[in-house]
Design a protein around this motif. Structure first.
Motif, PDB file in Angstrom:
ATOM      1  N   THR A  43     -86.457 -84.721  11.422  1.00  9.34           N
ATOM      2  CA  THR A  43     -87.859 -84.289  11.363  1.00  9.34           C
ATOM      3  C   THR A  43     -88.777 -85.440  10.986  1.00  9.34           C
ATOM      4  OG1 THR A  43     -87.194 -82.043  10.737  1.00  9.34           O
ATOM      5  CG2 THR A  43     -89.462 -82.694  10.257  1.00  9.34           C
ATOM      6  N   LEU A  44     -88.397 -86.208   9.983  1.00  7.30           N
ATOM      7  CA  LEU A  44     -89.230 -87.336   9.558  1.00  7.30           C
ATOM      8  C   LEU A  44     -89.384 -88.365  10.683  1.00  7.30           C
ATOM      9  CD1 LEU A  44     -87.875 -87.751   5.926  1.00  7.30           C
ATOM     10  CD2 LEU A  44     -90.247 -87.276   6.529  1.00  7.30           C
ATOM     11  N   LYS A  45     -88.301 -88.634  11.394  1.00  7.14           N
ATOM     12  CA  LYS A  45     -88.381 -89.591  12.506  1.00  7.14           C
ATOM     13  C   LYS A  45     -89.284 -89.072  13.619  1.00  7.14           C
ATOM     14  CE  LYS A  45     -84.046 -92.157  11.982  1.00  7.14           C
ATOM     15  NZ  LYS A  45     -82.736 -92.484  12.616  1.00  7.14           N
ATOM     16  N   ALA A  46     -89.270 -87.775  13.836  1.00  8.22           N
ATOM     17  CA  ALA A  46     -90.164 -87.203  14.843  1.00  8.22           C
ATOM     18  C   ALA A  46     -91.620 -87.359  14.421  1.00  8.22           C
ATOM     19  CB  ALA A  46     -89.829 -85.731  15.064  1.00  8.22           C
ATOM     20  N   CYS A  47     -91.885 -87.120  13.135  1.00 10.05           N
ATOM     21  CA  CYS A  47     -93.256 -87.251  12.619  1.00 10.05           C
ATOM     22  C   CYS A  47     -93.735 -88.697  12.637  1.00 10.05           C
ATOM     23  CB  CYS A  47     -93.344 -86.684  11.205  1.00 10.05           C
ATOM     24  SG  CYS A  47     -93.065 -84.912  11.103  1.00 10.05           S
ATOM     25  N   ALA A  48     -92.799 -89.635  12.631  1.00  8.78           N
ATOM     26  CA  ALA A  48     -93.150 -91.057  12.704  1.00  8.78           C
ATOM     27  C   ALA A  48     -93.227 -91.556  14.141  1.00  8.78           C
ATOM     28  CB  ALA A  48     -92.125 -91.883  11.931  1.00  8.78           C
ATOM     29  N   GLY A  49     -92.922 -90.694  15.097  1.00 11.00           N
ATOM     30  CA  GLY A  49     -92.995 -91.097  16.498  1.00 11.00           C
ATOM     31  C   GLY A  49     -91.763 -91.812  17.003  1.00 11.00           C
ATOM     32  N   ILE A  50     -90.662 -91.742  16.253  1.00  7.40           N
ATOM     33  CA  ILE A  50     -89.419 -92.412  16.653  1.00  7.40           C
ATOM     34  C   ILE A  50     -88.586 -91.519  17.563  1.00  7.40           C
ATOM     35  CG2 ILE A  50     -87.269 -93.425  15.789  1.00  7.40           C
ATOM     36  CD1 ILE A  50     -88.820 -94.103  13.208  1.00  7.40           C
ATOM     37  N   LEU A  51     -88.567 -90.212  17.281  1.00  9.81           N
ATOM     38  CA  LEU A  51     -87.852 -89.240  18.101  1.00  9.81           C
ATOM     39  C   LEU A  51     -88.867 -88.284  18.734  1.00  9.81           C
ATOM     40  CD1 LEU A  51     -84.855 -88.233  15.785  1.00  9.81           C
ATOM     41  CD2 LEU A  51     -84.771 -89.731  17.790  1.00  9.81           C
ATOM     42  N   ALA A  52     -88.793 -88.129  20.038  1.00 10.42           N
ATOM     43  CA  ALA A  52     -89.708 -87.212  20.713  1.00 10.42           C
ATOM     44  C   ALA A  52     -89.192 -85.780  20.594  1.00 10.42           C
ATOM     45  CB  ALA A  52     -89.833 -87.592  22.183  1.00 10.42           C
ATOM     46  N   PRO A  53     -90.060 -84.825  20.321  1.00 13.70           N
ATOM     47  CA  PRO A  53     -89.621 -83.425  20.263  1.00 13.70           C
ATOM     48  C   PRO A  53     -89.147 -82.942  21.632  1.00 13.70           C
ATOM     49  CG  PRO A  53     -91.811 -83.714  19.282  1.00 13.70           C
ATOM     50  CD  PRO A  53     -91.490 -84.978  20.005  1.00 13.70           C
ATOM     51  N   ASP A  54     -88.139 -82.090  21.626  1.00 16.10           N
ATOM     52  CA  ASP A  54     -87.769 -81.396  22.861  1.00 16.10           C
ATOM     53  C   ASP A  54     -88.714 -80.234  23.106  1.00 16.10           C
ATOM     54  OD1 ASP A  54     -85.505 -82.981  23.567  1.00 16.10           O
ATOM     55  OD2 ASP A  54     -84.372 -82.011  21.965  1.00 16.10           O
ATOM     56  N   GLU A  55     -89.195 -79.650  22.023  1.00 11.52           N
ATOM     57  CA  GLU A  55     -90.192 -78.586  22.102  1.00 11.52           C
ATOM     58  C   GLU A  55     -91.131 -78.736  20.909  1.00 11.52           C
ATOM     59  OE1 GLU A  55     -88.342 -74.742  22.260  1.00 11.52           O
ATOM     60  OE2 GLU A  55     -86.827 -75.417  23.694  1.00 11.52           O
ATOM     61  N   GLY A  56     -92.351 -78.248  21.073  1.00 10.41           N
ATOM     62  CA  GLY A  56     -93.291 -78.245  19.964  1.00 10.41           C
ATOM     63  C   GLY A  56     -94.226 -79.435  19.950  1.00 10.41           C
ATOM     64  N   GLU A  57     -95.105 -79.438  18.965  1.00  9.27           N
ATOM     65  CA  GLU A  57     -96.114 -80.488  18.815  1.00  9.27           C
ATOM     66  C   GLU A  57     -96.201 -80.928  17.361  1.00  9.27           C
ATOM     67  OE1 GLU A  57     -98.092 -82.161  20.809  1.00  9.27           O
ATOM     68  OE2 GLU A  57     -97.834 -81.108  22.722  1.00  9.27           O
ATOM     69  N   ILE A  58     -96.557 -82.189  17.180  1.00 12.21           N
ATOM     70  CA  ILE A  58     -96.794 -82.749  15.856  1.00 12.21           C
ATOM     71  C   ILE A  58     -98.179 -83.383  15.868  1.00 12.21           C
ATOM     72  CG2 ILE A  58     -96.069 -84.493  14.170  1.00 12.21           C
ATOM     73  CD1 ILE A  58     -93.189 -84.068  15.236  1.00 12.21           C
ATOM     74  N   TYR A  59     -98.981 -83.048  14.855  1.00 10.99           N
ATOM     75  CA  TYR A  59    -100.347 -83.569  14.770  1.00 10.99           C
ATOM     76  C   TYR A  59    -100.513 -84.370  13.488  1.00 10.99           C
ATOM     77  CZ  TYR A  59    -101.272 -80.024  18.350  1.00 10.99           C
ATOM     78  OH  TYR A  59    -101.243 -79.260  19.488  1.00 10.99           O
ATOM     79  N   ILE A  60    -101.131 -85.531  13.598  1.00 12.53           N
ATOM     80  CA  ILE A  60    -101.483 -86.374  12.462  1.00 12.53           C
ATOM     81  C   ILE A  60    -103.001 -86.372  12.336  1.00 12.53           C
ATOM     82  CG2 ILE A  60    -101.293 -88.644  11.379  1.00 12.53           C
ATOM     83  CD1 ILE A  60     -98.564 -87.414  11.903  1.00 12.53           C
ATOM     84  N   ASN A  61    -103.488 -85.795  11.248  1.00 10.15           N
ATOM     85  CA  ASN A  61    -104.936 -85.714  11.029  1.00 10.15           C
ATOM     86  C   ASN A  61    -105.651 -85.109  12.243  1.00 10.15           C
ATOM     87  OD1 ASN A  61    -107.020 -86.129   9.160  1.00 10.15           O
ATOM     88  ND2 ASN A  61    -107.617 -88.075  10.066  1.00 10.15           N
ATOM     89  N   GLY A  62    -105.028 -84.084  12.822  1.00  4.41           N
ATOM     90  CA  GLY A  62    -105.635 -83.368  13.938  1.00  4.41           C
ATOM     91  C   GLY A  62    -105.396 -83.971  15.307  1.00  4.41           C
ATOM     92  N   ILE A  63    -104.687 -85.095  15.381  1.00  7.31           N
ATOM     93  CA  ILE A  63    -104.450 -85.792  16.651  1.00  7.31           C
ATOM     94  C   ILE A  63    -102.997 -85.591  17.079  1.00  7.31           C
ATOM     95  CG2 ILE A  63    -104.453 -88.030  17.814  1.00  7.31           C
ATOM     96  CD1 ILE A  63    -106.624 -88.896  15.809  1.00  7.31           C
TER      97      ILE A  63
END
Length: 237
Positions: A43-63
């Motif tokens: 999860t942390l690697k996905a939030c850092a942009g290292i692992l791309a999600p297979d499903e779903g979205e991650i937003y940083i400060n609304g982006i």
């Protein structure tokens, strides 16, 4: 500050994280706990942009991290559990390299490096090659590199491993200072007594599934966090 919506990650037939939803607001220290292999690092690697999600979205400060990764990465710092530093660089050259990556002006970076190195008692070692550093010194250098560009969101995987009590206390102080200024912290840890005392909110994950999340006092109830964690895991089994 960080919004994880329906995040799912698979590795072959194995579902590492399934339909995870979390929201870390500005000002919050958010702890992420679970057994080894529960899905914390994924999860942390996905939030850092290292692992791309297979499903779903991650937003940083609304982006959206998927749609605008460069803008998102400028606002975050990610510290893995075993930071890969460049052993043949000196400490100061490494920190200047990180400052170059984030485009920090010379005067700003000099003041930031001076302040952070002094706080972590690493000033005298900055001229030495990183290959000569102890594990604890490398960890302190990595922590300095995470704070150097004043990110909005700092994410850390087991940040207290290898730190002596003085350095660990300093990191906890800096985490609170960062959030008091409007930033946010998202970190994983196995040190449950630290999480209980430090975190505003906590999420417990097991085998890729979120078991419970919310304010620390609500997650643990009348128990200690350790007891609440063990009870939840036992019921899930």
């Amino acid at each position: 500050m960080l919004k994880i919506e329906h995040y799912t990650k698979r590795f072959g037939d194995k579902v590492a994280v399934h339909d995870l939803n979390l929201h870390i607001a500005p000002g919050e220290i958010y702890g992420f706990i679970g057994h080894n292999g529960a899905g914390k690092t994924t999860t942390l690697k996905a939030c850092a942009g290292i692992l791309a999600p297979d499903e779903g979205e991650i937003y940083i400060n609304g982006i959206s991290l998927r749609q605008d990764p460069m803008t998102c990465k400028k606002m975050i710092a990610y510290l893995p559990d075993n930071p890969e530093l460049y052993p043949y660089l000196t400490g100061i050259k490494y920190l200047n390299f990180i400052a170059d990556v984030f485009g920090i002006p010379a005067d700003t970076r000099e003041a930031s490096i001076h302040d952070l190195a002094a706080r972590f008692e690493l000033t005298s070692a900055l001229a030495q090659p990183i290959s000569t550093y102890s594990h604890g010194m490398k960890q302190r250098l990595a922590l300095i590199s995470a704070w150097i560009h004043a990110p909005k969101l700092i994410m850390m995987d087991e940040p207290f491993v290898g730190l002596d009590p003085t350095a660990a206390h300093l990191v906890k102080e800096m985490m609170r200072e960062h959030c008091d200024k409007g930033g946010a912290i998202f970190f994983s840890t196995h040190v449950l007594d630290v999480a209980e005392k430090l975190c505003d909110k906590i999420a417990i994950i097991r085998a890729g599934e979120l078991l419970r999340a919310g304010k620390t006092e609500d997650v643990k109830g009348d128990e200690s966090l350790e007891d609440a964690f063990l009870d939840l895991v036992e019921k899930a089994d």
